[in-house]
Write a protein that holds these residues in place. Structure first.
Motif, PDB file in Angstrom:
ATOM      1  N   UNK A  40       0.825  -1.204   0.000  1.00  0.00           N
ATOM      2  CA  UNK A  40       0.000   0.000   0.000  1.00  0.00           C
ATOM      3  C   UNK A  40       0.861   1.256   0.000  1.00  0.00           C
ATOM      4  N   UNK A  41       0.483   2.219  -0.810  1.00  0.00           N
ATOM      5  CA  UNK A  41       1.153   3.512  -0.820  1.00  0.00           C
ATOM      6  C   UNK A  41       2.248   3.675  -1.847  1.00  0.00           C
ATOM      7  N   UNK A  42       2.657   2.607  -2.528  1.00  0.00           N
ATOM      8  CA  UNK A  42       3.711   2.728  -3.536  1.00  0.00           C
ATOM      9  C   UNK A  42       3.107   3.226  -4.839  1.00  0.00           C
ATOM     10  N   UNK A  43       3.791   4.191  -5.451  1.00  0.00           N
ATOM     11  CA  UNK A  43       3.405   4.629  -6.788  1.00  0.00           C
ATOM     12  C   UNK A  43       4.634   4.554  -7.687  1.00  0.00           C
ATOM     13  N   UNK A  44       4.398   4.255  -8.946  1.00  0.00           N
ATOM     14  CA  UNK A  44       5.481   4.075  -9.913  1.00  0.00           C
ATOM     15  C   UNK A  44       5.759   5.402 -10.606  1.00  0.00           C
ATOM     16  N   UNK A  45       7.030   5.761 -10.671  1.00  0.00           N
ATOM     17  CA  UNK A  45       7.435   6.992 -11.327  1.00  0.00           C
ATOM     18  C   UNK A  45       8.114   6.721 -12.656  1.00  0.00           C
ATOM     19  N   UNK A  46       9.147   7.493 -12.938  1.00  0.00           N
ATOM     20  CA  UNK A  46       9.853   7.385 -14.212  1.00  0.00           C
ATOM     21  C   UNK A  46      10.760   6.169 -14.265  1.00  0.00           C
ATOM     22  N   UNK A  47      11.039   5.738 -15.485  1.00  0.00           N
ATOM     23  CA  UNK A  47      12.011   4.684 -15.734  1.00  0.00           C
ATOM     24  C   UNK A  47      13.157   5.296 -16.509  1.00  0.00           C
ATOM     25  N   UNK A  48      14.377   5.166 -15.972  1.00  0.00           N
ATOM     26  CA  UNK A  48      15.543   5.726 -16.643  1.00  0.00           C
ATOM     27  C   UNK A  48      16.775   4.916 -16.275  1.00  0.00           C
TER      28      UNK A  48
END
Length: 154
Positions: A40-48
């Motif tokens: 719970x609470x994890x969000x996915x951001x950018x991939x680099x």
């Protein structure tokens, strides 16, 4: 017409292989989606650059490293305080359990052990090994971080 028949068959075979193969997501993207679904609470951001940046309220920085030649995967987390909170340690242990398919109590014990060794006697940069995982805990004046990896030969 008969002279074109082998060419048409080859073209049809190539076209059918591309049409029949479904688009497959990267294994690392699958792991990031699995982390988001199970914690719970994890969000996915950018991939680099073979890294998927994640965010969570208990962590200042959180990322998932994708496999390379020397490392299978990496879980990196940076705590917002010099002494990591139990919520942060639980988050890192949960992520490591999912990524490396190890029971969560084992990863939690390894994370607690790594952060417990950081201090005056052993220094602010500790490398330890627990259940075939390489853990590195670093403490600065303002925050603490942990990196968990597994060698690609294991």
């Amino acid at each position: 017409m008969l002279s074109r028949l082998p060419h048409l068959i080859a073209t049809a075979a190539i076209a059918s292989t591309f049409a029949a193969s479904p688009a497959r997501a990267d294994r690392c993207d699958d792991l990031a989606k699995q982390l988001k679904a199970q914690i719970d609470g994890i969000s996915i951001g950018k991939t680099a650059a073979n890294m998927i940046y994640l965010s969570h309220p208990a962590a200042k920085a959180l990322r998932l490293g994708c496999p390379s030649r020397t490392v299978k995967n990496e879980v990196y987390g940076q705590a917002p305080a010099r002494k990591p909170s139990p919520e942060f340690q639980d988050l890192i242990a949960s992520a490591a359990a999912i990524v490396f398919t190890i029971p969560k109590p084992d990863t939690l014990r390894g994370v607690n052990r790594c952060f417990g060794r950081v201090g005056i006697l052993r220094g602010n940069d500790i490398k330890t090994r627990f259940r075939r995982l390489d853990m590195r805990c670093i403490r600065t004046k303002t925050d603490a971080s942990i990196s968990i990896t597994r060698d690609s030969s294991e």
